[in-house]
Every structure is written in C-alpha cells, then in structure tokens.
Design a protein around this motif. Structure first.
Motif: not given
Length: 795
Positions: A565-566, A570-575, A599-602
């Motif tokens: 997930q981390l 990082l790859e999708q710019g969600n940090i 970190m933003r997830i869902n």
C-alpha cells in the motif's frame, strides 16, 4: 347562272332554336302536330273503312242483280236489254268494271270505267290488302250454259273521301298548331323568365365575376325557387371556395418558394432515382459536395459515383425496391478524386397500385466527422497503449498489471490451476544511475525488458512495476516449475553485459517467487507474498532467488501488505505533507511549521506513526522523507519557516544525501528558513561522513533541531557533537508535568540543559492553557500542540 350554281351548291341545314323557350315551344307544337296528324290519319282510316264497306255492299248488290238477270233467262237475242240493265248498274260510282263471260271464256258483256288507281295515302290508310277489290260469281243460263260474272270496285271514291278528311284534318291541325304554338310560347316565356338572370349569373361567373349584379326573379315554381336558392348558395360557396383556393394557391406558391430556397440552401444532398437507379433530381448541394455538375450527373446511374462495390451492388435495379436505409455510411467519389463519406437516408417509393417508382433520399457529408472519429480512435488506441504500457521498455505498466493479475487469478483459480508470480529487481540500479547517468540506466532497463520478452512463455505475462522492478506472471505453473524458470531468468540476466564507453557492466538481479493460492488468493496478497520473498532475497545478500516458504509468518505478510500500500501511495502521489504550527507562547503567533507525513487511502488519512515502521522495515523511509520535503517546498510560500523531519539513518544512503542537498540548497538560497529536524529511531554511530553531511546542510543556511529529546535513541553525545539550534522536549513529559512531579523535573532539566548549550527549547504536545502557563513560568518560549493547532493537510 351564278345564282343557280350558288343555290345548287348550298347545303341546307335545319338549325334548332337556341333558346330553351323556343325549343320547348317547338317541341310542344311538334307534339300537337304529330297528334293532329295521327288523329286525322285515324279518322281517315275509319272513313275509308266505312267507304270500303259501303262499296262492298254496292258491289254485292250489283253482283246479285246481274246474277238474277242472267238466271231469269234473258235470251241472247235480248242481250241489249241485259246490256242496258247492266249499264244502269255500272253507273254507280263505286263500280269500276263489270265483265260477263261464258263457260268457254267468250265475252258476253264488258263494262270498264275510266282507269283510276288509288293514291298512296289511300293505299297506306286503307291497307294494301284491301286494294284492288274484285267480286266474282257464277250463274247458269236457262239454256243450261254456265256464265261467270266479275265486278271491280272503283278507287276514286276512296281518294275523294281520304282527301276530304285530310283537308279538313289538316286545316284543323294547322289551326291547333298555331294556337298551341302561341299559348306554349307565352306560357314558357313566363315560366322560363327566371332562367334568364340565372344564365346571366352563370355567364358572369364564367368571366371571373364572382359577385354579379344580377337580380334573380322570384317564381312560384318550387323547382325555380330551389334553383334560385341553389344558385345563391352555390355562388356563396363558390366564392368561399375560390377565395380559399386563391389563398391556398398563394400559400402553395409561398411554400413552394420557401421549399425551393430550403432545398437549394440545404447542406445535405437531396436526390431522386428512377426505377432503374438513374439520377433524376439533385439539389445544388451535389455540386458543392462532390464537385460534379448536376447537368452531367442527371440521367446517369447513381452506382457510378459509389467508391465501394458492396454499396454499388445495393443500387442495382433488382435491389432498389427493397431499399430502406437509415444513417448508413457510404463512400462517394468526388470530381477531385478524393473519397467522401456521407450518411445515407433513403426509401423506395411506390404508386397507388403498388408499383415501384424509384428512390428518394438524402446524403449528409460526414467526411470530417468520419476522419475525426478515425483520428480519435487512433489517438484513443495510442492513449490506451500509453496508459497500459511503460514508454521506456514497451512492457505493461503497474496499472495494467494490477487489473490483469486479478483477471488471471480469477480465471485460473476457479479452474484449480496455480499461478506463480516472479518479482525481479535489478541490484545496484541506483548506483548505475548515479555513476553512469540516467541514459545508461534507461539502456539497462530496456536490455532487461528484452531479456524478459525473449524468455517469457507464450501465454505468460510481463510488466514493469517501478523504476528497476519487473514482474512475470506464470500461468498454470506450480512453485517448482516457477523456480526453474526463475533460475533460468536469473542466469540469463547474470550473463548479460551492457557495453560502456570503456568496457562493459555485468547485470545482477534479485528475484522473489510466490504462488497462488498457496501464498494468496487475490492480487494484493500474491504481490505482498512475492514482495516478501524479494525482500528476503535482498536481505540475504542480493543477486539470488528467494522462494517464499509456505509457513511464512502472518506478521511478516502483514508488514509487506502494508508496504505494498505504501509503495502504491508513493507512486500515485497519495503521501501528503501536513503542517503543524510552532508558536511563540507569548504572542500566540506561529514562528514556523513542522512538516509531517500523512497517507491518504480510500478517503481516510493515516498518520505517520501508523506506517513509518513499515517504511523502516522495507527501506522506504528515505523515499517518504524526500517526497514529503519535495512536496512541502513546492506548495508553501517562501517566507514560511519549515521544520523538516529526516531520519538519521537516511544519511547512510549517499544518494539520499545528494538528493536532499539538491532540494535544500536552492530553497535556502531563495531566503526560505529551513530547520532539519533529526529523528533517531535506532542507534546510529556518529561518523565523519555524517558530520560532513550535516555541516554541508548548515552551510546552505539550514538550522538543526533534535526531535523527541528525552526518549528513544536521543543522546547527549549528539548534543555535544552537533550543537543543534533547537531541542524539542518529548511530548509525553509535557502532557504529564502537571500531575507528575518527575515529568515536570525532566522538562525543567531538559530546558536548563538546552540553555547551557545555547539552544532554544520547543515543548511538544501542549494541549491546555495550564500546561502553557507552567511552561512559560519555566522560561520556555516556543511550543506546539493541539492548543495551538493540529496538523493540517495543505489546501
């Protein structure tokens, strides 16, 4: 002579009177005359019958008298006396002739009156069967000699009777005819008088005068009254009809003009074909679209202008009657030779008897639309290809890999077929990039991709997941076969040398192998398992293959699942960076902002403490720190002072130090106030290199802060070696200082220690005013915590 010739050459024709009154008068008079003639004829016929009967009686009487005289025995010598007797009988006008002959035919006596033949009208009326009339009888003389007697009746009396009656009947008929003519003429003149204005009315109508000034004559005749009313009503209806017809004609002419303008102004081609498929009508759009002249096109088969044979066959005469097209795309030839695309709407036409008469339809020019759609389709294909492939290597990218792996697993596991995943990571790739440059690093990646294409099986799947990480999905393959394939791939990579300007470089790789469903039944679990195997491969010295053991601990799998997930974040710019103010407690105003990782997830925001341990375990701390620092510098004003957290262990990575310096040097040069906040999560020996790196950052203008002093691995040695500008007091001591005297003394001791080294202290986790007051009484000026503001994501 000339007059005689003229009269001889003239053709006499009877002209019937033109007026109805005269005609009716003549008809009535003719009927009366006919009646008179018939009556006169009947009377004459009856008179003739009477005269014939009287003559018959006279003849019979005379015949009887002669027969009696002969029978009386007058001797031959007394024939004179007989002659005189017979002559007296012959004096009767009804007798025309008397003849007496003996048995031998010898004439004994003969009397013949003047010759007279009955007139034609006498014969017609009396009947041909009644004329001539002869009476015959036989007698025997006293001497025993047979005698034959013949008497012929005269026609003269009949003619006299017929003429007398005809004259009297004719005179009566002429008188009656004249009387009838006069009476009929007068009566009909009165009865037909109302017809004259009607005639004038009709004549005015014929001349186009729909409102004639003619006064109709009233009549007691119901028929004339009805006729007058009918004329009056008909005239009104006719005027209304003619008015409506005139309006309709004007409207029709207007509509026809408008329709003609509309047809002439249409951008679409309006066409008509006859039942043989020949063009019989085209509007001007034909010339503007195709370039062909309308005069040249009319009369030619429409199929001659179609560019495709299939379409041309549909316009053959045998198929036209079945045509019903809607929005059909066709290709036409143009006069310039360019292919045109049109949209066809056409229907077969039939007459009232059901006979096919031709085709009527329209063409809309859609050439630009078709070309644009094809261009868009090509662009979409290219965009899709770009969205699912890696532009550098041509392999599928991480996005396509994530979706495709789920599809492969869903298909194979439902059929109890195993799937294995190989994760391939190039060893020392960052060193290759830093040493030889990115162009050479790109060549290494392309070479690796070519090796994977050469070794992948027909139905297997390969992708590039990240910078130097590749994946190979082996379908319907168990762990043993996957291991052999991985060994072959590893050997091929190890034998590959990439040429350098001087010499060449041998590639090395670490490979992790996992199997579904043994290590996971979905894409995330399988990737996490292969990631764990790859992690063990790198931990055990790199350049090796590691197959995940079936009894791998669930805790290790959980760590790598979070690591997955981390990496994705990082790859999708969600940090994202979050900013918490550090305030001066006297003024309450911020003096700087500490930059924290989130970190933003869902839709959920996860704090750094919940994922930083995973980052440390997987060696991603440096990537997280650099990403947060880069983002914070890009999205904050230059005049905003920042405290940037850096893990002390990250300084062991020379690439990290180089990249950090590249970020901070221009930022400090622009006048930005930056403080490096050192976090010690493990004991790190202080080396000369570390001193040099920190000194380099300070030379840019950066200040130094030591985080969470009083807990963890923070040491007095660090204070002595680096003399930071700020010392941040561990928040647990600050929160407990009001209830726990020991915590209060530790806070006081740290503050006094900082003062002795010439440092400023910053109290962490200040959550209420009582704590703020106690800190200010100790002489601590700066603090951060919920009292001054919670960390907030950048807007």
């Amino acid at each position: 002579m000339q007059l005689a010739e003229r009269l001889g050459g003239m053709t006499w024709r009877f002209r019937f009177p033109g007026t109805l009154r005269a005609r009716l008068t003549f008809v009535f008079s003719g009927l009366v005359l006919l009646g008179s003639v018939l009556v006169t004829g009947a009377l004459t016929r009856d008179a003739l019958k009477t005269e014939l009967a009287a003559q018959a009686r006279v003849g019979e009487h005379t015949l009887d008298a002669v027969v009696a005289a002969v029978a009386a025995g007058m001797p031959a010598e007394r024939l004179y006396g007989l002659d005189g007797y017979v002559n007296r009988l012959a004096d009767d006008p009804a007798v025309n002739a008397i003849r007496i002959v003996d048995g031998a035919g010898g004439k004994l006596y003969e009397y013949v009156g003047p010759p007279a033949s009955a007139a034609w009208y006498t014969r017609l009326l009396a009947g041909e069967s009644s004329l001539p009339r002869h009476l015959r009888a036989s007698a025997v003389s006293p001497s025993g000699e047979p005698v034959r007697i013949e008497i012929a009746l005269a026609d003269g009396p009949l003619d006299t009777v017929a003429r007398a009656i005809a004259l009297r009947g004719g005179a009566a008929s002429i008188g009656l005819l004249l009387l009838t003519f006069a009476l009929a003429y007068v009566a009909l003149a009165r009865f037909t008088a109302p017809l004259k204005p009607l005639t004038q009315w009709a004549r005015e109508f014929s001349r186009g005068n729909w409102k004639p000034k003619v006064q109709l004559i009233a009549s007691s005749s119901r028929e004339i009254q009805e006729l007058n009313q009918a004329f009056s009503d008909g005239s009104a209806a006719l005027r209304h009809y003619i008015s409506s017809l005139s309006e309709a004609r004007e409207l029709l002419e207007h509509n026809e003009t408008q329709l003609r303008k509309l047809i002439d102004g249409m951008h679409e081609i309006l066409f008509e074909l006859d039942n043989e498929g020949r063009l019989v009508f085209l509007n001007p759009a034909w010339e503007s679209v195709t370039g062909f002249r309308i005069e040249d096109a009319l009369g030619t088969p429409f199929s001659d202008y179609l560019a495709e044979e299939d379409a041309a066959r549909d316009f053959l005469p045998a198929r036209l009657a079945e045509m019903h097209e809607k929005n059909r795309e066709l290709s036409l030839r143009s006069a310039s030779g360019k292919r045109l695309w049109v949209s066809l709407d056409a229907d077969a036409q039939f007459d009232s008897s059901g006979n096919f008469t031709g085709i009527i339809g329209t063409f809309g020019d859609i050439t630009k639309s078709v070309e644009l759609n094809r261009l868009l389709s090509r662009y979409q294909d290219e965009l899709y290809h770009m969205s699912v492939t890696d532009p550098l290597t041509g392999l599928y990218n991480r996005r396509h890999f994530d979706t495709q792996l789920e599809v492969i697993l869903s298909d194979h596991l439902a059929k109890n077929r195993p799937v294995c995943l190989l994760l391939i990571d190039l060893d020392g790739f960052k060193f290759i990039n830093d040493t030889y440059g990115h162009p050479f690093g790109d060549e290494v990646l392309r070479t690796t991709a070519q090796l994977l294409r050469a070794l992948v099986r027909r139905n297997d799947y390969i992708a590039r997941l990240a910078g130097d990480e590749f994946a190979m999905v082996l379908k319907n393959t168990n762990l043993d076969n996957a291991t052999r394939i991985a060994q072959k791939l590893h050997a091929s990579i190890s034998q590959t040398r990439v040429p350098l300007p001087v010499g060449s470089m041998q590639l090395q790789s670490s490979i992790g192998v996992a199997e579904a469903p043994t290590h996971g039944q979905n894409a995330q679990d399988l990737v996490s398992a292969a990631d764990v195997a790859l992690y063990h491969s790198k931990r055990r010295g790199r350049n090796r293959i590691e197959v995940l053991s079936p009894d791998v601990s669930q805790a290790m799998m959980s760590i790598f699942s979070q690591g997955f997930q981390l990496r994705n974040a990082l790859e999708q710019g969600n940090i994202h960076p979050a900013f918490q103010p550090i305030c001066n407690m006297s003024s309450g105003k911020p003096v700087a902002y500490e930059v924290l990782a989130r970190m933003r997830i869902n839709g959920s925001v996860i704090q750094a403490k919940d994922f930083i341990a995973v980052a440390e375990e997987l060696g991603l701390t440096r990537d997280v720190d650099l990403h947060i620092i880069r983002t914070a510098l890009a999205h904050t004003p230059v005049n905003q002072a920042l405290f940037l957290n850096v893990d002390l262990s990250s300084f062991n990575d020379r690439a990290f130090v180089t990249e950090l310096a590249a970020l901070l040097q221009p930022a400090c040069a622009s006048g930005r106030l930056i403080t490096i906040e050192i976090t010690e999560r493990e004991a790190i020996p202080i080396s000369d290199t570390l001193r040099e790196d920190i000194q380099t950052l300070r030379s840019f203008g950066c200040k130094l802060a030591l985080d969470d002093f009083g807990s963890g691995y923070s040491t007095y040695n660090f204070l002595n070696q680096f003399r930071p500008d700020y010392l941040k007091i561990e928040g647990s001591f600050v929160r407990g200082m009001l209830e726990n005297e020991s915590d209060r003394k530790i806070v006081m001791h740290i503050h006094e220690l900082a003062q002795s080294f010439g440092m400023q202290t910053i109290a962490e986790s200040v959550e209420n005013e009582a704590t703020q007051k106690a800190l200010r009484e100790m002489g601590i000026r700066n603090a951060q915590g919920l009292l001054f503001g919670a960390p907030r994501l950048a807007s």
